[in-house]
Design a protein around this motif. Structure first.
Motif, short mmCIF file in Angstrom:
data_model
loop_
_atom_site.label_atom_id
_atom_site.label_comp_id
_atom_site.label_asym_id
_atom_site.label_seq_id
_atom_site.Cartn_x
_atom_site.Cartn_y
_atom_site.Cartn_z
N UNK A 505 -1.97 12.28 16.66
CA UNK A 505 -1.04 12.67 17.71
C UNK A 505 -1.27 11.79 18.99
N UNK A 506 -2.18 11.18 19.03
CA UNK A 506 -2.46 10.24 20.11
C UNK A 506 -3.80 9.46 19.68
N UNK A 507 -3.86 8.03 20.41
CA UNK A 507 -5.04 7.40 20.00
C UNK A 507 -6.26 7.85 20.93
N UNK A 508 -7.48 7.80 20.22
CA UNK A 508 -8.43 8.14 20.89
C UNK A 508 -8.60 7.37 22.26
N UNK A 509 -9.16 8.11 23.23
CA UNK A 509 -8.98 7.53 24.64
C UNK A 509 -10.40 6.52 24.53
N UNK A 510 -10.49 5.32 24.60
CA UNK A 510 -11.77 4.55 24.73
C UNK A 510 -12.29 4.09 26.17
N UNK A 511 -11.81 4.26 27.23
CA UNK A 511 -12.27 4.03 28.34
C UNK A 511 -11.24 4.29 29.49
N UNK A 512 -11.62 3.58 30.87
CA UNK A 512 -10.45 3.85 31.72
C UNK A 512 -9.87 2.78 31.83
N UNK A 513 -8.69 2.84 32.35
CA UNK A 513 -7.62 1.81 32.35
C UNK A 513 -6.99 1.32 31.18
N UNK A 514 -6.54 0.22 31.05
CA UNK A 514 -5.94 -0.22 29.98
C UNK A 514 -6.66 -0.27 28.65
N UNK A 515 -6.42 0.49 27.54
CA UNK A 515 -7.24 0.35 26.50
C UNK A 515 -7.29 -0.93 25.74
N UNK A 516 -8.13 -1.60 25.53
CA UNK A 516 -7.95 -2.96 24.55
C UNK A 516 -7.77 -2.26 23.11
N UNK A 517 -6.88 -3.35 22.58
CA UNK A 517 -6.49 -2.95 21.17
C UNK A 517 -7.77 -3.12 20.26
N UNK A 518 -8.57 -4.11 20.61
CA UNK A 518 -9.47 -4.33 19.81
C UNK A 518 -10.54 -3.42 19.90
N UNK A 519 -10.74 -2.57 21.10
CA UNK A 519 -11.88 -1.59 21.01
C UNK A 519 -11.11 -0.25 20.25
N UNK A 520 -9.53 -0.33 20.37
CA UNK A 520 -9.14 0.98 19.67
C UNK A 520 -9.09 0.58 18.24
N UNK A 521 -9.13 -0.47 17.75
CA UNK A 521 -9.01 -0.57 16.25
C UNK A 521 -10.54 -0.26 15.90
#
Ligand code: OOB
Length: 530
Positions: A505-521
């Motif tokens: 439904x949505x990607x996990x929120x990994x922090x504030x501001x722009x989510x780094x794709x690396x962190x997301x992966x």
């Protein structure tokens, strides 16, 4: 290119000898002229014939307008033609861009445009795919076809008996060809290798693997890949004056009889193939004759120690682990190493001048024996990708070390153990997939709001790829089948097409501001099991 002080050192220490690829073949034609260099099915090509064919093809390509420094995208399967073409280009000083047979319109189109290729050399039909259809993406490049050329230029028609107009060849310090990077970015990077640096790695590898003129090397993986080409690969065999046998396909039914018939002594595979061969031999009612086989090299991805331990008992030959990269550094276990090393490490570097640094996230050296990022510099490791200034600033340190993206541990004895990877790449049984490249293609799909490609563990391939997709509001959900069809339609190579799909439904929120794709992966990878 290398700073002067390094270039001087590498020459003084005898690594860079001033030999070109053309000179290597000329020398071998002189010393081993009547010996067979290449076996391709029924076709046997001697060293003298290979040299003559390369020269006359060089003349024909020159007549076609190919000049020193020009780029030519080469996409050929494991056939004798491949050697004619690359040695002809080496003679001219034109740069082969070494594409793989699996590449399709997306990759070939990019290689042709990015390198402003003057020609694209390919085959007619291979593994059911008509490579002539790729002419549509070759841009201004002249399309040359091995086999039935259709409306294009026939490779067979380019061999020119008159070689008198050939201009002088290149210098050994020049870039000889462009190899492809496994990549972790949106667009594949090209690796410039010089005659001097590459041939050093070839000669040293041939010595480490004890190749001689009696060596018979079976080329199973694509010949254009760095492993098959130079570790020690086909070029190492040519250096030693031995014989290369070409396998059209890597399956046991093709390969095992070929090993017996051609008395193959050495071959190189990725871990899933090793496993496949082991299983086939172990299950065979009448064991195939593998008595000629002395060495099985396994590399390209991590070899599990359980599979490693089966090699000698089942195949009756020695195992060698190879941990290398097209950018340069290659590590081998040595032929006389004890089992403990051969089964549990990925070897040690070729050269005393390979510099290996293991660092933390801030580039500070980690304590000996602990896991960190592998950085490397040396006499056959590039200092930068071809025409990629911006990327080079992040892919290399200020003092010229290549950031391999691999997580390793260096043991007290200097042997390296690969412990993981910090780059956004999926290693699908040795085939490398850059997450961002596939994501960029997925993001062009009208129903895809966001996408991330992540590795999932696989017992056979080591890893497969999973596409995590957030569907755009109001759009019908996509399925694995539609995603795969869509990406194929965009001309992406088959191995890059995701094996699995997860709709979120949505990607996990990994922090504030722009989510780094690396962190997301990384977050997605961590949530996979659940
Ligand atoms: C070889 O070259 P590339 O350029 O396709 O891929 C290089 C990457 C390495 O950075 C590492 O991530 C992985 O492939 N790799 C291995 C490995 N060998 C390569 N990871 C774990 N264990 C191994 N033994 O793959 C390549 C080039 C020359 C010789 C052999 C392999």
């Amino acid at each position: 290119m290398w700073p002067d002080e390094f270039a001087r050192r590498y020459r003084e220490r005898g690594y860079w000898t001033g030999q070109t690829f053309d000179a290597l073949l000329r020398e071998r034609a002189a010393t081993h002229g009547d010996r067979v260099a290449v076996v391709d099915g029924e076709r046997h090509v001697t060293y003298r014939e290979l040299r003559d064919r390369a020269l006359s093809l060089a003349a024909g390509l020159h007549r076609l307008g190919v000049r020193r420094g020009d780029r030519v995208v080469v996409q050929l399967p494991n056939t004798a033609d491949y050697f004619d073409v690359v040695f002809a280009l080496f003679r001219l000083g034109a740069l082969p861009v070494l594409a793989l047979p699996a590449h399709r319109a997306a990759e070939i189109g990019y290689f042709c445009s990015h390198t402003e290729a003057v020609a694209f050399v390919t085959t007619d039909v291979h593994e059911g795919f008509d490579h002539r259809t790729l002419a549509a993406v070759a841009g201004g490049a002249t399309v040359v076809v091995a086999g039935d050329p259709g409306e294009h230029t026939a490779l067979a028609g380019l061999y020119d008996a008159d070689t008198s107009h050939l201009p002088p060849g290149p210098w050994p310090g020049e870039t000889a060809f462009l190899q492809l990077s496994g990549g972790s970015t949106g667009l594949p990077k090209l690796i410039p290798r010089t005659h001097d640096d590459y041939l050093y790695s070839v000669r040293a590898s041939a010595e480490i693997c004890a190749l001689t003129e009696d060596s018979v090397y079976l080329a199973v993986l694509p010949v254009a890949h760095n492993f098959t080409m130079s570790s020690p690969g086909v070029l190492g065999v040519f250096h030693a004056g031995g014989r290369v046998v070409l396998a059209r396909r890597p399956d046991p039914a093709t390969v095992l009889p070929l090993i017996a018939a051609e008395r193959v002594t050495v071959t190189a595979v990725v871990p899933p193939l090793a496993q496949l061969w082991l299983d086939a031999v172990a299950a065979a009612p009448a064991p195939p004759d593998l008595s000629s086989l002395r060495l099985l090299q396994v590399g390209g991805a991590k070899l599990g120690s359980t599979v490693a331990a089966r090699v000698t008992p089942v195949l009756g030959c020695r195992l060698q682990q190879v941990f290398g990269m097209a950018e340069g550094l290659v590590n081998y276990t040595r032929l006389d190493d004890p089992d403990e090393i051969v089964l549990h490490t990925q070897g040690r570097p070729i050269s005393p001048d390979d510099e290996v640094r293991v660092v933390d996230d801030d580039d500070r050296p980690v304590p000996p024996g602990t896991v960190g990022h592998l950085l490397t510099r040396g006499p056959y490791t590039i200092r930068g990708y071809w025409r990629a200034d911006e990327h080079n600033r992040v892919a290399f340190t200020a003092d010229g070390f290549y950031r391999t993206g691999d997580l390793v541990r260096v043991r007290a004895d200097g042997y390296i153990v690969v412990e993981g990877r910090a780059k956004d790449q999926i290693n699908r049984g040795g085939e490398k997939i850059a997450a961002e490249e596939v994501e960029n293609h997925l993001l062009t799909h009208p129903a895809v709001h966001d996408a991330a490609i992540v590795a999932v563990p696989d017992p056979y391939l080591g890893e497969r790829s999973c596409a995590y997709v957030v569907v755009r509001a109001g759009q019908a959900p996509v399925t694995l089948a539609t995603v795969r069809r869509y990406l194929r339609g965009r001309g992406l190579a088959e191995y890059k097409i995701p094996d699995r799909l997860q709709i979120l439904d949505a990607f996990p929120v990994t922090g504030v501001g722009k989510v780094s794709r690396r962190v997301l992966r990384a977050t997605l990878r961590a949530t996979q099991e659940g």
